[in-house]
Scaffold this motif. Structure first.
Motif, PDB file in Angstrom:
ATOM      1  N   GLN A  55       0.802  -1.220   0.000  1.00 39.24           N
ATOM      2  CA  GLN A  55       0.000   0.000   0.000  1.00 39.24           C
ATOM      3  C   GLN A  55       0.840   1.277   0.000  1.00 39.24           C
ATOM      4  O   GLN A  55       0.313   2.362  -0.265  1.00 39.24           O
ATOM      5  CB  GLN A  55      -0.954   0.014   1.202  1.00 39.24           C
ATOM      6  N   ILE A  56       2.130   1.183   0.308  1.00 34.89           N
ATOM      7  CA  ILE A  56       2.962   2.389   0.307  1.00 34.89           C
ATOM      8  C   ILE A  56       3.612   2.637  -1.053  1.00 34.89           C
ATOM      9  O   ILE A  56       4.292   3.646  -1.241  1.00 34.89           O
ATOM     10  CB  ILE A  56       4.051   2.335   1.405  1.00 34.89           C
ATOM     11  N   TRP A  57       3.388   1.716  -1.986  1.00 33.82           N
ATOM     12  CA  TRP A  57       3.945   1.852  -3.326  1.00 33.82           C
ATOM     13  C   TRP A  57       2.851   2.251  -4.319  1.00 33.82           C
ATOM     14  O   TRP A  57       1.669   2.100  -4.052  1.00 33.82           O
ATOM     15  CB  TRP A  57       4.595   0.543  -3.776  1.00 33.82           C
ATOM     16  N   GLY A  58       3.273   2.720  -5.469  1.00 37.87           N
ATOM     17  CA  GLY A  58       2.334   3.035  -6.530  1.00 37.87           C
ATOM     18  C   GLY A  58       1.848   1.778  -7.228  1.00 37.87           C
ATOM     19  O   GLY A  58       2.208   0.653  -6.836  1.00 37.87           O
ATOM     20  N   PRO A  59       1.037   1.924  -8.260  1.00 39.79           N
ATOM     21  CA  PRO A  59       0.475   0.754  -8.945  1.00 39.79           C
ATOM     22  C   PRO A  59       1.529  -0.157  -9.556  1.00 39.79           C
ATOM     23  O   PRO A  59       1.295  -1.352  -9.735  1.00 39.79           O
ATOM     24  CB  PRO A  59      -0.416   1.375 -10.032  1.00 39.79           C
ATOM     25  N   GLU A  60       2.712   0.369  -9.880  1.00 38.40           N
ATOM     26  CA  GLU A  60       3.767  -0.456 -10.456  1.00 38.40           C
ATOM     27  C   GLU A  60       4.523  -1.254  -9.395  1.00 38.40           C
ATOM     28  O   GLU A  60       5.301  -2.151  -9.726  1.00 38.40           O
ATOM     29  CB  GLU A  60       4.752   0.416 -11.234  1.00 38.40           C
ATOM     30  N   GLY A  61       4.315  -0.924  -8.118  1.00 45.30           N
ATOM     31  CA  GLY A  61       5.006  -1.634  -7.052  1.00 45.30           C
ATOM     32  C   GLY A  61       6.478  -1.256  -6.957  1.00 45.30           C
ATOM     33  O   GLY A  61       6.949  -0.363  -7.678  1.00 45.30           O
ATOM     34  N   PRO A  62       7.220  -1.923  -6.094  1.00 43.03           N
ATOM     35  CA  PRO A  62       8.628  -1.575  -5.893  1.00 43.03           C
ATOM     36  C   PRO A  62       9.547  -2.014  -7.023  1.00 43.03           C
ATOM     37  O   PRO A  62      10.692  -1.576  -7.101  1.00 43.03           O
ATOM     38  CB  PRO A  62       8.979  -2.309  -4.602  1.00 43.03           C
ATOM     39  N   GLN A  63       9.068  -2.917  -7.893  1.00 43.05           N
ATOM     40  CA  GLN A  63       9.874  -3.457  -8.989  1.00 43.05           C
ATOM     41  C   GLN A  63      11.147  -4.140  -8.495  1.00 43.05           C
ATOM     42  O   GLN A  63      12.179  -4.122  -9.158  1.00 43.05           O
ATOM     43  CB  GLN A  63      10.212  -2.372 -10.016  1.00 43.05           C
ATOM     44  N   GLN A 131      22.515  -4.952 -12.779  1.00 41.06           N
ATOM     45  CA  GLN A 131      22.607  -6.398 -12.937  1.00 41.06           C
ATOM     46  C   GLN A 131      21.234  -7.053 -12.855  1.00 41.06           C
ATOM     47  O   GLN A 131      20.914  -7.960 -13.628  1.00 41.06           O
ATOM     48  CB  GLN A 131      23.535  -7.000 -11.883  1.00 41.06           C
ATOM     49  N   ARG A 132      20.404  -6.593 -11.909  1.00 41.94           N
ATOM     50  CA  ARG A 132      19.081  -7.188 -11.713  1.00 41.94           C
ATOM     51  C   ARG A 132      17.990  -6.526 -12.561  1.00 41.94           C
ATOM     52  O   ARG A 132      16.849  -6.970 -12.551  1.00 41.94           O
ATOM     53  CB  ARG A 132      18.690  -7.093 -10.226  1.00 41.94           C
ATOM     54  N   ARG A 133      18.346  -5.435 -13.235  1.00 40.26           N
ATOM     55  CA  ARG A 133      17.379  -4.700 -14.057  1.00 40.26           C
ATOM     56  C   ARG A 133      16.170  -4.250 -13.241  1.00 40.26           C
ATOM     57  O   ARG A 133      15.010  -4.460 -13.618  1.00 40.26           O
ATOM     58  CB  ARG A 133      16.948  -5.545 -15.257  1.00 40.26           C
ATOM     59  N   ILE A 134      16.466  -3.641 -12.098  1.00 41.66           N
ATOM     60  CA  ILE A 134      15.414  -3.082 -11.258  1.00 41.66           C
ATOM     61  C   ILE A 134      15.535  -1.559 -11.267  1.00 41.66           C
ATOM     62  O   ILE A 134      16.572  -1.004 -11.636  1.00 41.66           O
ATOM     63  CB  ILE A 134      15.473  -3.622  -9.810  1.00 41.66           C
ATOM     64  N   ARG A 135      14.478  -0.881 -10.884  1.00 40.69           N
ATOM     65  CA  ARG A 135      14.449   0.576 -10.930  1.00 40.69           C
ATOM     66  C   ARG A 135      15.398   1.144  -9.874  1.00 40.69           C
ATOM     67  O   ARG A 135      15.195   0.986  -8.669  1.00 40.69           O
ATOM     68  CB  ARG A 135      13.022   1.071 -10.686  1.00 40.69           C
ATOM     69  N   ILE A 136      16.423   1.850 -10.340  1.00 39.35           N
ATOM     70  CA  ILE A 136      17.494   2.265  -9.441  1.00 39.35           C
ATOM     71  C   ILE A 136      17.023   3.280  -8.402  1.00 39.35           C
ATOM     72  O   ILE A 136      17.452   3.239  -7.241  1.00 39.35           O
ATOM     73  CB  ILE A 136      18.690   2.815 -10.244  1.00 39.35           C
ATOM     74  N   TRP A 137      16.110   4.197  -8.781  1.00 37.89           N
ATOM     75  CA  TRP A 137      15.664   5.201  -7.812  1.00 37.89           C
ATOM     76  C   TRP A 137      14.854   4.570  -6.683  1.00 37.89           C
ATOM     77  O   TRP A 137      14.921   5.024  -5.543  1.00 37.89           O
ATOM     78  CB  TRP A 137      14.857   6.296  -8.508  1.00 37.89           C
ATOM     79  N   SER A 138      14.112   3.518  -6.979  1.00 38.54           N
ATOM     80  CA  SER A 138      13.372   2.834  -5.913  1.00 38.54           C
ATOM     81  C   SER A 138      14.326   2.113  -4.970  1.00 38.54           C
ATOM     82  O   SER A 138      14.097   2.078  -3.755  1.00 38.54           O
ATOM     83  CB  SER A 138      12.365   1.856  -6.517  1.00 38.54           C
ATOM     84  N   LEU A 139      15.397   1.528  -5.504  1.00 43.72           N
ATOM     85  CA  LEU A 139      16.398   0.911  -4.636  1.00 43.72           C
ATOM     86  C   LEU A 139      17.072   1.974  -3.774  1.00 43.72           C
ATOM     87  O   LEU A 139      17.289   1.772  -2.578  1.00 43.72           O
ATOM     88  CB  LEU A 139      17.439   0.166  -5.471  1.00 43.72           C
TER      89      LEU A 139
END
Length: 279
Positions: A55-63, A131-139
Motif C-alpha cells: 500500500q505504500i507503493w504506486g500501482p507499479e510496485g517496488p519493482q 545487474q538485476r534490471r530493477i528501478r534504481i531510484w526505488s532501490l
C-alpha cells in the motif's frame, strides 16, 4: 592542541563504558563493530518490510523482490566498509597512508568516513540495480529509508570510544572526555546520533508511510541526502575537526562540511526531479 580555556562550569562525567562488548580469549568484539552488524541487519529486515507493504507503493510496485534485498546485503556491506575506509584514507589522512601504505589495511586502528561509505554504497546500488534490471531510484529510496538507524548506532559507539568529540563547551551537558583534555566538550557524537539517526529515521518513516513518497521514486533518497548533509553541517559547528586537517578557509570550515555540501545539493536536485516526474 585543545581549545583555549573557557570558564569552568558544571559538566557531565564520561560514562567510561568499555569499548569491548565481549572478550572471548584473544578475540575482542567491540561495540563499534557490533553497531555496523546490527545496523546492517536492521536495514535488511526493514527493507524487506518495505518491499512487503504494497500500500505504500504506486500501482507499479517496488519493482524488486525480497530476494533482491536478501542478495543486496553482501553488496551493501562491501560498499559501506570498502567505501568508508577508502574515503577516510583519501579525505582525512592521505599523507599518513602514502608514507605507510600497509596501515591502509589496519582497520582495527579505526578510520572510517561516512561520506566514503555513502559513495561506496551508492556505487554498489547502481551496479546491483543494473545487474538485476530493477528501478534504481526505488532501490535508492529503500536503502535511504533504512540507513539512519545504523548511522545513529555508529555515532553512539563513537561516544563510547571517546572519539570524534566536540569543541570545548560551557553548556551544562558538556562532557570531559578521557582523551579530550581537561575541558568539558560538546558530546557531538550524541548530537549526530539524534539528528542523523533518530530524527532522520522518523522523517523518512513519515515520507514512506504517511505521505506515500515511495510512489515518487527519488523523493525519499533525496530527503535522506539533503537531511543528512544539513544535519552534518550543523553539527560540524560543535564538533572538533580532525587534528591532522584542522579548520579550512579561515578557521571555520571543516572537511565534514565540504563533503556534506554536495549531498545537500544532490538531495535537493533528487527531490525536485521526483516532483517533476510525478507532476
Amino acid at each position: 592542541m585543545f581549545d583555549q580555556p573557557i570558564m569552568q562550569v558544571s559538566s557531565l562525567p564520561f560514562p567510561n563504558i568499555d569499548p569491548v562488548a565481549v572478550q572471548l580469549g584473544p578475540l575482542a568484539i567491540h561495540w563499534y563493530g557490533l553497531a555496523y552488524v546490527v545496523g546492517i541487519m536492521f536495514a535488511w529486515w526493514y527493507s524487506r518490510r518495505l518491499i512487503m507493504t504494497p500500500q505504500i507503493w504506486g500501482p507499479e510496485g517496488p519493482q524488486m523482490t525480497v530476494k533482491d534485498i536478501d542478495d543486496f546485503v553482501v553488496w551493501s556491506a562491501l560498499g559501506i566498509v570498502l567505501g568508508g575506509r577508502i574515503g577516510y584514507v583519501l579525505f582525512y589522512d592521505l599523507q599518513r597512508y602514502l608514507a605507510n601504505p600497509a596501515d591502509i589495511f589496519a582497520v582495527w586502528q579505526g578510520g572510517m568516513s561516512f561520506h566514503g561509505g555513502f559513495a561506496g554504497t551508492t556505487l554498489a546500488m547502481i551496479l546491483f540495480a543494473r545487474q538485476r534490471r530493477i528501478r534504481i531510484w526505488s532501490l535508492f529510496d529503500v536503502i535511504a529509508a533504512v540507513a539512519p538507524v545504523g548511522i545513529g548506532l555508529v555515532r553512539l559507539t563513537n561516544f563510547i570510544n571517546s572519539e570524534l568529540w566536540g569543541r570545548a563547551s560551557d553548556m551544562p551537558w558538556g562532557v570531559v572526555f578521557p582523551n579530550g583534555g581537561p575541558l568539558p566538550r560538546h558530546p557531538s557524537q550524541i548530537y549526530e546520533a539524534l539528528l542523523e539517526g533518530l530524527v532522520l529515521f522518523v522523517l523518512l518513516r513519515l515520507l514512506t508511510h504517511r505521505f506515500r513518497c515511495l510512489r515518487a521514486p527519488g523523493m525519499v533518497s533525496g530527503a535522506f541526502a539533503a537531511g543528512y548533509g544539513t544535519a552534518r553541517i550543523f553539527v560540524e559547528f560543535f564538533r572538533e575537526p580532525d587534528a591532522q586537517i584542522g579548520y579550512l578557509a579561515g578557521g571555520w570550515l571543516t572537511m565534514g562540511m565540504v563533503l556534506s555540501l554536495p549531498m545537500v545539493a544532490f538531495g535537493v536536485w533528487a527531490i525536485l526531479r521526483a516532483r517533476a516526474a510525478t507532476a
